[in-house]
Design an enzyme around this catalytic site. Structure first.
Site, short mmCIF file in Angstrom:
data_model
loop_
_atom_site.label_atom_id
_atom_site.label_comp_id
_atom_site.label_asym_id
_atom_site.label_seq_id
_atom_site.Cartn_x
_atom_site.Cartn_y
_atom_site.Cartn_z
N MET A 30 -15.30 47.18 -35.15
CA MET A 30 -13.96 46.77 -34.70
C MET A 30 -13.11 46.42 -35.93
O MET A 30 -12.12 45.70 -35.82
CB MET A 30 -14.04 45.60 -33.74
CG MET A 30 -14.82 45.96 -32.46
SD MET A 30 -14.41 44.95 -31.04
CE MET A 30 -14.88 43.34 -31.62
N ALA A 32 -12.09 44.69 -39.68
CA ALA A 32 -12.29 43.40 -40.36
C ALA A 32 -13.67 43.44 -41.03
O ALA A 32 -14.51 42.56 -40.82
CB ALA A 32 -12.16 42.22 -39.40
N HIS A 37 -21.20 45.20 -42.33
CA HIS A 37 -20.81 46.57 -41.93
C HIS A 37 -21.13 47.57 -43.05
O HIS A 37 -21.62 48.67 -42.80
CB HIS A 37 -19.31 46.64 -41.66
CG HIS A 37 -18.84 45.78 -40.52
ND1 HIS A 37 -18.04 44.68 -40.71
CD2 HIS A 37 -19.02 45.90 -39.19
CE1 HIS A 37 -17.76 44.13 -39.54
NE2 HIS A 37 -18.34 44.85 -38.59
N GLY A 147 -25.71 46.16 -36.33
CA GLY A 147 -26.21 44.98 -37.03
C GLY A 147 -27.05 44.12 -36.09
O GLY A 147 -26.68 43.90 -34.94
N LYS A 149 -27.33 41.08 -36.21
CA LYS A 149 -26.70 39.78 -35.91
C LYS A 149 -26.30 39.72 -34.43
O LYS A 149 -26.40 38.69 -33.79
CB LYS A 149 -25.49 39.53 -36.80
CG LYS A 149 -25.08 38.05 -36.70
CD LYS A 149 -23.72 37.78 -37.26
CE LYS A 149 -22.62 38.32 -36.46
NZ LYS A 149 -22.02 37.45 -35.47
N ASP A 150 -25.88 40.87 -33.91
CA ASP A 150 -25.57 40.96 -32.47
C ASP A 150 -26.84 41.45 -31.77
O ASP A 150 -26.91 42.58 -31.29
CB ASP A 150 -24.40 41.92 -32.25
CG ASP A 150 -23.12 41.37 -32.86
OD1 ASP A 150 -22.72 40.27 -32.49
OD2 ASP A 150 -22.55 42.04 -33.74
N MET A 184 -22.91 36.84 -41.96
CA MET A 184 -21.56 37.41 -42.10
C MET A 184 -21.04 37.85 -40.74
O MET A 184 -21.77 38.41 -39.92
CB MET A 184 -21.60 38.58 -43.06
CG MET A 184 -21.80 38.09 -44.46
SD MET A 184 -21.26 39.30 -45.66
CE MET A 184 -21.79 38.48 -47.14
N SER A 185 -19.75 37.56 -40.51
CA SER A 185 -19.11 37.90 -39.23
C SER A 185 -17.62 38.02 -39.48
O SER A 185 -17.06 37.27 -40.29
CB SER A 185 -19.37 36.76 -38.23
OG SER A 185 -18.44 36.82 -37.18
N SER A 186 -16.99 38.94 -38.77
CA SER A 186 -15.54 39.07 -38.90
C SER A 186 -14.85 37.78 -38.49
O SER A 186 -13.75 37.48 -38.94
CB SER A 186 -15.04 40.22 -38.03
OG SER A 186 -15.71 41.40 -38.38
#
Ligand code: PAF
Length: 282
Positions: A30, A32, A37, A147, A149-150, A184-186
C-alpha cells in the site's frame, strides 16, 4: 523501471514475460515503503527473473473509523526506492480501476481470518483477500512475497491460495526491525517521539515471552500474562490482544508442546500497532 497505472497494460507486460519463460515475483503493497517492503523486493529479484511491486491503498480493507484517509501516500519516494532496489515494474492503479462503478463481488476469506485482527477489524480480511485476488488476476505471478509482520494476513492469503487453487507460491519473509527492536511499519510514522519509545513495549513483550518459554514455561496463559505485563509497563494505551497461538490455525494454545506464535496488537497514542514472533521450546 516501468510504472504502469493501467491493468490491461500491466497484464500485457506480465503475459509477455511469462511467454518468454520468465519467473515473476509479486510484492503487493500500500506504499509508504520501508526496509521491510524493500527486503521483499530484493528477495523477489534474487529468486525470480522479474520483480513487480504494486502500490494501492485498498479502501475495502479499512473500517469506517480507521485511517484510510490519513494513510501515508508517498508515491514519488516509493518509486525512487523501488528503482534503487532494481524493481522491474510498479503497478499503481486508480481506485476506479480496482473498484469500478457497480463493483459488488468480494472474496470470502478462509476461517483463519475469524480470529484476532478479523474479530477486531470486521471486513478487513475480506478486503485483503479481494484485492490480492484481483491483483493476482492482473499479475499472474509465480511467487507472492508478504511480510511476516502481518502474520495473520499471510495465513489468510495462504488459506485463500489453497482453497481457490491459485497457481502461486506464497513466501513469508522475516519481519525487519529497527536496531532497538521496533518492527518496521508504515504506521510507525504516526508515532511521536514519546509514543515511539512506548511502542517498544511490543517487541519487549515478545522478548519476555521468548525468555519465559526458553526457561521451560509451557503455559500459554502464563506467557500471555507476561506479555500483557510488559505491554502495560511500556506503557501502551490499550491492548487488543496478546495471544499465544498455533502457527497455522491461529487458535489459542494452552499447553505448549511444539512451536507457537506470540501475536500482539496494542494502541500507542492514536496508533494501532501489531507484532508477532515464533517461539521454539527451550
Ligand atoms: O499488507 C499490505 O500492505 C496490504 O494488506 C496488501 C497485502 C498490499 C493488500 O492491500
Amino acid at each position: 523501471m516501468r510504472v504502469i497505472a493501467s491493468s490491461a497494460e500491466t497484464y500485457a507486460f506480465v503475459d509477455r514475460m511469462r511467454t518468454d519463460g520468465k519467473r515473476i515475483g509479486l510484492i503487493p503493497t500500500m506504499g509508504a515503503l520501508h526496509e521491510g517492503h524493500l527486503s521483499l523486493v530484493r528477495l523477489a529479484k534474487k529468486n525470480c527473473d522479474v520483480a513487480i511491486a504494486t502500490i494501492f491503498v485498498n479502501p475495502t480493507q479499512f473500517g469506517p473509523n480507521e485511517d484510510f484517509q490519513k494513510y501515508p501516500r508517498t508515491l514519488e519516494q516509493d518509486l525512487d526506492v523501488l528503482r534503487n532496489c532494481g524493481c522491474d515494474l510498479v503497478f499503481t492503479p486508480t481506485n476506479d480501476q480496482m473498484y469500478p462503478a457497480g463493483h459488488s463481488t468480494y472474496v470470502e476469506p478462509p476461517n483463519v481470518a475469524s480470529h484476532w485482527e478479523g474479530k477486531i477489524r470486521p471486513g478487513h480480511f475480506r478486503g485483503v483477500t479481494t484485492i490480492v485476488l484481483k491483483l493476482l488476476q492482473i499479475i499472474p505471478a509465480h511467487v507472492g512475497y508478504f511480510g511476516r509482520k502481518d502474520y495473520q494476513q499471510v495465513a489468510v492469503i495462504r488459506g485463500m491460495v489453497r482453497d481457490l487453487n491459485l497457481p502461486i507460491v506464497i513466501e513469508a519473509c522475516e519481519t525487519v526491525r529497527e536496531p532497538d527492536g521496533l518492527a518496521m511499519s508504515s504506521r510507525n510514522r504516526y508515532l511521536s517521539a514519546e509514543d515511539r519509545r512506548r511502542a517498544l513495549g511490543l517487541s519487549r513483550a515478545l522478548g519476555s515471552a521468548q525468555r519465559l518459554i526458553e526457561n521451560g514455561c509451557t503455559s500459554g496463559s502464563q506467557i500471555e500474562q507476561c506479555m500483557r505485563d510488559a505491554l502495560l509497563a511500556a506503557p501502551v494505551d490499550s491492548i487488543d490482544y496478546a495471544a499465544i497461538v498455533h502457527p497455522e490455525t491461529l487458535e489459542p494454545v494452552e499447553s505448549i508442546l511444539s512451536p507457537v506464535v506470540g501475536m500482539i496488537a496494542a494502541r500507542v497514542g492514536t496508533t494501532r500497532l501489531i507484532d508477532n514472533a515464533t517461539f521454539t521450546l527451550g
